[in-house]
Scaffold this motif. Structure first.
Motif, PDB file in Angstrom:
ATOM      1  N   LYS A   1       0.823  -1.209   0.000  1.00  0.00           N
ATOM      2  CA  LYS A   1       0.000   0.000   0.000  1.00  0.00           C
ATOM      3  C   LYS A   1       0.855   1.257   0.000  1.00  0.00           C
ATOM      4  O   LYS A   1       0.447   2.296  -0.539  1.00  0.00           O
ATOM      5  CB  LYS A   1      -0.927   0.008   1.222  1.00  0.00           C
ATOM      6  N   ALA A   2       2.046   1.166   0.584  1.00  0.00           N
ATOM      7  CA  ALA A   2       2.920   2.339   0.668  1.00  0.00           C
ATOM      8  C   ALA A   2       3.288   2.883  -0.702  1.00  0.00           C
ATOM      9  O   ALA A   2       3.647   4.063  -0.837  1.00  0.00           O
ATOM     10  CB  ALA A   2       4.183   1.975   1.451  1.00  0.00           C
ATOM     11  N   SER A   3       3.172   2.034  -1.721  1.00  0.00           N
ATOM     12  CA  SER A   3       3.522   2.483  -3.081  1.00  0.00           C
ATOM     13  C   SER A   3       2.494   3.433  -3.666  1.00  0.00           C
ATOM     14  O   SER A   3       2.762   4.084  -4.679  1.00  0.00           O
ATOM     15  CB  SER A   3       3.665   1.255  -4.003  1.00  0.00           C
ATOM     16  N   TYR A   4       1.320   3.530  -3.034  1.00  0.00           N
ATOM     17  CA  TYR A   4       0.226   4.274  -3.658  1.00  0.00           C
ATOM     18  C   TYR A   4      -0.230   5.483  -2.841  1.00  0.00           C
ATOM     19  O   TYR A   4      -1.270   6.068  -3.131  1.00  0.00           O
ATOM     20  CB  TYR A   4      -0.959   3.331  -3.882  1.00  0.00           C
ATOM     21  N   VAL A   5       0.548   5.860  -1.834  1.00  0.00           N
ATOM     22  CA  VAL A   5       0.140   6.977  -0.973  1.00  0.00           C
ATOM     23  C   VAL A   5       0.730   8.312  -1.407  1.00  0.00           C
ATOM     24  O   VAL A   5       0.385   9.353  -0.844  1.00  0.00           O
ATOM     25  CB  VAL A   5       0.525   6.699   0.500  1.00  0.00           C
ATOM     26  N   HIS A   6       1.605   8.310  -2.404  1.00  0.00           N
ATOM     27  CA  HIS A   6       2.288   9.540  -2.803  1.00  0.00           C
ATOM     28  C   HIS A   6       1.325  10.493  -3.515  1.00  0.00           C
ATOM     29  O   HIS A   6       0.267  10.099  -4.012  1.00  0.00           O
ATOM     30  CB  HIS A   6       3.478   9.219  -3.706  1.00  0.00           C
ATOM     31  N   SER A   7       1.713  11.738  -3.580  1.00  0.00           N
ATOM     32  CA  SER A   7       0.857  12.770  -4.175  1.00  0.00           C
ATOM     33  C   SER A   7       0.651  12.560  -5.670  1.00  0.00           C
ATOM     34  O   SER A   7      -0.272  13.119  -6.252  1.00  0.00           O
ATOM     35  CB  SER A   7       1.458  14.162  -3.928  1.00  0.00           C
ATOM     36  N   SER A   8       1.496  11.749  -6.289  1.00  0.00           N
ATOM     37  CA  SER A   8       1.310  11.452  -7.708  1.00  0.00           C
ATOM     38  C   SER A   8       0.244  10.379  -7.913  1.00  0.00           C
ATOM     39  O   SER A   8      -0.140  10.077  -9.041  1.00  0.00           O
ATOM     40  CB  SER A   8       2.629  10.974  -8.330  1.00  0.00           C
ATOM     41  N   GLN A   9      -0.226   9.785  -6.785  1.00  0.00           N
ATOM     42  CA  GLN A   9      -1.287   8.783  -6.873  1.00  0.00           C
ATOM     43  C   GLN A   9      -2.378   9.161  -5.858  1.00  0.00           C
ATOM     44  O   GLN A   9      -2.878  10.275  -5.892  1.00  0.00           O
ATOM     45  CB  GLN A   9      -0.701   7.382  -6.657  1.00  0.00           C
ATOM     46  N   CYS A  10      -2.760   8.260  -4.971  1.00  0.00           N
ATOM     47  CA  CYS A  10      -3.873   8.554  -4.056  1.00  0.00           C
ATOM     48  C   CYS A  10      -3.578   9.723  -3.126  1.00  0.00           C
ATOM     49  O   CYS A  10      -4.510  10.389  -2.636  1.00  0.00           O
ATOM     50  CB  CYS A  10      -4.210   7.316  -3.231  1.00  0.00           C
ATOM     51  N   GLY A  11      -2.316  10.005  -2.884  1.00  0.00           N
ATOM     52  CA  GLY A  11      -1.942  11.097  -1.992  1.00  0.00           C
ATOM     53  C   GLY A  11      -2.426  12.446  -2.448  1.00  0.00           C
ATOM     54  O   GLY A  11      -2.532  13.389  -1.631  1.00  0.00           O
ATOM     55  N   ILE A  12      -2.772  12.584  -3.722  1.00  0.00           N
ATOM     56  CA  ILE A  12      -3.278  13.860  -4.222  1.00  0.00           C
ATOM     57  C   ILE A  12      -4.569  14.243  -3.501  1.00  0.00           C
ATOM     58  O   ILE A  12      -4.906  15.432  -3.383  1.00  0.00           O
ATOM     59  CB  ILE A  12      -3.517  13.785  -5.756  1.00  0.00           C
TER      60      ILE A  12
ATOM     61  N   ALA B   1     -11.261   6.601  -8.441  1.00  0.00           N
ATOM     62  CA  ALA B   1     -11.261   6.873  -7.001  1.00  0.00           C
ATOM     63  C   ALA B   1     -11.167   8.374  -6.736  1.00  0.00           C
ATOM     64  O   ALA B   1     -11.866   8.913  -5.869  1.00  0.00           O
ATOM     65  CB  ALA B   1     -10.121   6.130  -6.333  1.00  0.00           C
ATOM     66  N   ILE B   2     -10.311   9.060  -7.478  1.00  0.00           N
ATOM     67  CA  ILE B   2     -10.191  10.512  -7.322  1.00  0.00           C
ATOM     68  C   ILE B   2     -11.480  11.196  -7.767  1.00  0.00           C
ATOM     69  O   ILE B   2     -11.975  12.127  -7.115  1.00  0.00           O
ATOM     70  CB  ILE B   2      -8.989  11.043  -8.123  1.00  0.00           C
ATOM     71  N   HIS B   3     -12.050  10.708  -8.857  1.00  0.00           N
ATOM     72  CA  HIS B   3     -13.296  11.290  -9.370  1.00  0.00           C
ATOM     73  C   HIS B   3     -14.414  11.174  -8.333  1.00  0.00           C
ATOM     74  O   HIS B   3     -15.280  12.067  -8.239  1.00  0.00           O
ATOM     75  CB  HIS B   3     -13.714  10.594 -10.669  1.00  0.00           C
ATOM     76  N   SER B   4     -14.425  10.099  -7.540  1.00  0.00           N
ATOM     77  CA  SER B   4     -15.470   9.952  -6.522  1.00  0.00           C
ATOM     78  C   SER B   4     -15.389  11.080  -5.501  1.00  0.00           C
ATOM     79  O   SER B   4     -16.427  11.581  -5.037  1.00  0.00           O
ATOM     80  CB  SER B   4     -15.357   8.586  -5.835  1.00  0.00           C
ATOM     81  N   TYR B   5     -14.171  11.494  -5.148  1.00  0.00           N
ATOM     82  CA  TYR B   5     -14.033  12.612  -4.199  1.00  0.00           C
ATOM     83  C   TYR B   5     -14.432  13.930  -4.865  1.00  0.00           C
ATOM     84  O   TYR B   5     -15.087  14.776  -4.245  1.00  0.00           O
ATOM     85  CB  TYR B   5     -12.602  12.695  -3.678  1.00  0.00           C
ATOM     86  N   VAL B   6     -14.060  14.093  -6.114  1.00  0.00           N
ATOM     87  CA  VAL B   6     -14.454  15.300  -6.849  1.00  0.00           C
ATOM     88  C   VAL B   6     -15.979  15.401  -6.902  1.00  0.00           C
ATOM     89  O   VAL B   6     -16.554  16.475  -6.683  1.00  0.00           O
ATOM     90  CB  VAL B   6     -13.857  15.278  -8.274  1.00  0.00           C
ATOM     91  N   THR B   7     -16.643  14.271  -7.154  1.00  0.00           N
ATOM     92  CA  THR B   7     -18.110  14.258  -7.203  1.00  0.00           C
ATOM     93  C   THR B   7     -18.710  14.696  -5.876  1.00  0.00           C
ATOM     94  O   THR B   7     -19.635  15.515  -5.824  1.00  0.00           O
ATOM     95  CB  THR B   7     -18.616  12.857  -7.564  1.00  0.00           C
ATOM     96  N   ALA B   8     -18.172  14.151  -4.775  1.00  0.00           N
ATOM     97  CA  ALA B   8     -18.695  14.496  -3.446  1.00  0.00           C
ATOM     98  C   ALA B   8     -18.471  15.971  -3.138  1.00  0.00           C
ATOM     99  O   ALA B   8     -19.354  16.641  -2.578  1.00  0.00           O
ATOM    100  CB  ALA B   8     -18.033  13.617  -2.390  1.00  0.00           C
ATOM    101  N   CYS B   9     -17.313  16.494  -3.508  1.00  0.00           N
ATOM    102  CA  CYS B   9     -17.018  17.901  -3.244  1.00  0.00           C
ATOM    103  C   CYS B   9     -17.900  18.821  -4.076  1.00  0.00           C
ATOM    104  O   CYS B   9     -18.476  19.795  -3.562  1.00  0.00           O
ATOM    105  CB  CYS B   9     -15.544  18.186  -3.529  1.00  0.00           C
ATOM    106  N   GLN B  10     -18.021  18.527  -5.354  1.00  0.00           N
ATOM    107  CA  GLN B  10     -18.835  19.388  -6.207  1.00  0.00           C
ATOM    108  C   GLN B  10     -20.307  19.322  -5.828  1.00  0.00           C
ATOM    109  O   GLN B  10     -21.015  20.324  -5.901  1.00  0.00           O
ATOM    110  CB  GLN B  10     -18.623  18.998  -7.672  1.00  0.00           C
ATOM    111  N   ALA B  11     -20.764  18.141  -5.395  1.00  0.00           N
ATOM    112  CA  ALA B  11     -22.152  18.017  -4.953  1.00  0.00           C
ATOM    113  C   ALA B  11     -22.412  18.854  -3.704  1.00  0.00           C
ATOM    114  O   ALA B  11     -23.532  19.308  -3.468  1.00  0.00           O
ATOM    115  CB  ALA B  11     -22.495  16.558  -4.678  1.00  0.00           C
ATOM    116  N   ALA B  12     -21.357  19.087  -2.911  1.00  0.00           N
ATOM    117  CA  ALA B  12     -21.468  19.921  -1.709  1.00  0.00           C
ATOM    118  C   ALA B  12     -21.311  21.396  -2.018  1.00  0.00           C
ATOM    119  O   ALA B  12     -21.308  22.236  -1.101  1.00  0.00           O
ATOM    120  CB  ALA B  12     -20.430  19.484  -0.680  1.00  0.00           C
ATOM    121  N   GLY B  13     -21.144  21.736  -3.289  1.00  0.00           N
ATOM    122  CA  GLY B  13     -21.032  23.130  -3.684  1.00  0.00           C
ATOM    123  C   GLY B  13     -19.632  23.700  -3.602  1.00  0.00           C
ATOM    124  O   GLY B  13     -19.447  24.919  -3.671  1.00  0.00           O
TER     125      GLY B  13
END
Length: 622
Positions: A249-260, A301-313
């Motif tokens: 999992k440590a390979s995917y926490v950087h800002s270039s991946q899920c860390g963003i 996965a990133i798009h899911s957070y974008v959706t939640a944020c935009q839905a919250a205005g």
């Protein structure tokens, strides 16, 4: 750790505590749709939008209830995600069901479909199938409005949206993320896997009886929806489903991946105070790890957070590039961080979308086009709307129960005329379309040795042995099948009986016997079984049933009686001893060489196969 705090009284500075006790702060603001205030002793930005409750289902799949409880489940079953519990009679009756399926050789589970049951209709959104929604099983182009009730379906950015007139809102990206939102007035009036929406997450493990489930498995089992002719399994061992070690999992926490998703100065930092990114980040890391770094999973996965944020205005900064998560759009469209869901030149489409107030990233049609069936079509085709349904130009469509025939002519006008199926044909729903077809066909071996074809020709089976009784003519079709019935002597019966039936499919062979046992590719298969996505094998009241899609069912009873049931859509498409299923019994005695047999027994003798041919995968008569 990881939570945001606002040290001053105006939410103008946002600080995040990171590993090692390092505090990072930056200039912040609440944005136009939120205000800074203290609630329950915590100062943060609070949305000015009407209060609602949202339940999320992510990826593999992870559940986040209305009240913030998280849990995971591996299965290929169907569940009640949320429904009205009818404590208040003013709350309309509704239910949202989610069906899962296994992928990656059973190592992961994903959302296969989402069904919203409301106003006595069932609306189904499908995974990876854009452009349409199923209404009571029939496909309708999106955007769509049910003329008889307040249900609208449209695309808002990249997500398909189903919205009712009482505030139920379901958003699905067809792949990774589902969000179901209900009004604040629904608090304590809902139940299901999403909880009861009472701001108390500790009681979200409530079962339909009101008792608390002792485990996640007990919870989801209590809300499971049993579907006929389907086999589902819940949960699985780490060995079967695959685990992801922390070191990987440590390979995917950087800002270039899920860390963003948690970057203090990243494109989503304005949203942290409104939508906590921690859960989205954890789900991203888990799913990306199990997918071995698949970029599609990362972007979704990133798009899911974008959706939640935009839905919250919340206003999101640009984050996609040509190199990082570029969004592919249909012809005559382009990507927008805040896509316009209201095509100015098409009033019918705009009346369905009703111009959402919030942003949503996705594909926006170019000037002069609007979106229909997730394609950008010329504005002139806006005339192809009729009673909330859009019809593709030149394509004739039968409406529900085959009551009308509608077509959009080249001049852009929809014409619907009364319709009635021809004599001898019935209206059925096949492959999500209404059609007039011949009724189901039944070919049987009953009462020991009495054989009856699809078209009603009857006679005696000449002797014990193996017989090819039905097969699809097109041997290259993915729907191809071949049925061989094996008759043997019965010591306690006056006549031979069907001892076993062998059904050949493409790359799969199922054998069942009258004792209720089954084998798949000659390996024992405990029942019920689902050896492939299309094939099911079950045992109900002494009858073994093998089903393939909606095309064919093969039944074998403990009395040694066999029946092949064919969909009316396969008329004229089958051959062998059961006949061609064309409604004409006279030609059932005609053999492939052109000669006409004296009786059905002679036809069966022609289609008798040797033991070697019976066990092989030969698709034609030897």
């Amino acid at each position: 750790m990881g939570d945001s705090i606002y040290p001053n009284g105006f939410c103008k500075e946002q600080c995040v505590c990171h590993t090692g006790g390092i505090m990072q702060c930056r200039t912040s603001s609440c944005g136009p749709q939120a205000e800074c205030r203290i609630v329950d002793g915590v100062q943060t930005c609070h949305s000015l939008m009407p209060k609602t409750g949202t339940c999320h289902v992510f990826g593999d799949p992870h559940f986040l209830t209305f009240d913030g409880l998280t849990y995971d489940i591996q299965s290929n079953c169907t569940y009640i995600l949320t429904r009205s519990c009818m404590l208040k009679h003013s709350i309309p009756s509704f239910a949202v069901n989610v069906e899962n399926e296994r992928r990656a050789r059973g190592k992961v589970s994903v959302t296969k479909s989402v069904s919203v049951i409301v106003y006595e209709h069932t609306f189904t959104m499908m995974r990876e199938k854009r452009g349409f929604i199923l209404v009571n099983g029939a496909a309708h182009a999106v955007p769509f409005r049910l003329a008889s009730s307040g249900v609208r379906v449209y695309y808002h950015g990249d997500n398909i949206i189903l919205q009712t007139d009482f505030g139920l809102h379901a958003s699905f990206d067809h792949f990774y993320h589902l969000a179901v939102t209900v009004p604040h007035s629904f608090q304590k009036q809902v139940c299901g896997l999403c909880g009861n929406y009472n701001d108390q997450r500790l009681d979200d493990f409530a079962m339909p009886t009101g008792e608390r489930a002792a485990s996640v498995l007990a919870l989801v089992s209590s809300w499971r929806v049993d579907k006929p002719a389907t086999v589902c399994t819940q949960d699985c061992s780490a060995m079967m489903c695959g685990s992801c070690h922390e070191s990987r999992k440590a390979s995917y926490v950087h800002s270039s991946q899920c860390g963003i998703l948690q970057s203090p100065y990243g494109p989503f930092s304005t949203c942290y105070s409104t939508v906590n990114p921690t859960i989205f980040f954890n789900n991203c890391v888990h799913d990306l790890c199990k997918a071995r770094g698949n970029r599609v999973i990362l972007c979704r996965a990133i798009h899911s957070y974008v959706t939640a944020c935009q839905a919250a205005g919340i206003t999101i900064n640009p984050w996609r590039t040509q190199q990082f998560c570029p969004m592919r759009c249909p012809a005559n469209s382009h990507y927008e961080l805040c896509a316009n869901a209201c095509p100015g030149g098409c009033k019918d489409a705009t009346s369905i979308t009703q111009c959402p107030r919030t942003c949503a990233e996705g594909c926006q049609c170019n000037e002069g086009y609007f979106m229909a069936e997730y394609r950008c079509v010329p504005m002139s085709l806006c005339r192809c709307f009729h009673n909330g349904t859009w019809f593709k130009m030149g394509v004739t469509v039968l409406t529900a129960e085959c009551q009308q025939q509608c077509v959009c002519h080249r001049k852009g006008k929809v014409v619907c005329t009364p319709y009635q199926c021809a004599t001898g044909r019935s209206c059925v729903l096949s492959n999500h379309k209404w059609d007039c077809v011949q009724p189901e066909g039944h070919c049987t071996i009953a009462h020991g040795d009495v054989f009856t074809t699809y078209d009603g020709v009857t006679g005696k089976v000449p002797s014990i042995g193996s017989y090819e009784i039905s097969s699809l003519v097109n041997t290259t079709s993915t729907s191809w099948f071949r049925v061989v019935a094996v008759l043997q002597k019965c010591p306690t019966c006056p006549t031979p009986v069907v001892n076993s039936v062998i059904i050949f499919f493409q790359n799969l062979v199922v054998r069942v016997n009258q004792e209720g046992s089954a084998w798949v590719n000659e390996n024992p298969a405990p029942l019920p079984a689902q050896p492939s996505k299309e094939v099911t094998v079950s045992l109900i009241q002494g009858v073994v049933a093998v089903g393939f899609r909606t095309d064919i069912r093969v039944l074998l009873s403990s009395k040694g009686e066999a029946t092949v049931v064919l969909s009316g859509t396969l008329s004229y498409q089958v051959q062998r001893a059961c006949g061609n299923f064309n409604g004409i019994g006279e030609d059932d005695l005609r053999l492939p060489n052109g000669t006409v047999a004296n009786n059905i027994g002679a036809v069966l003798s022609y289609w008798r196969v040797s033991t070697t041919a019976q066990q092989g995968l030969a698709r034609t008569h030897p």
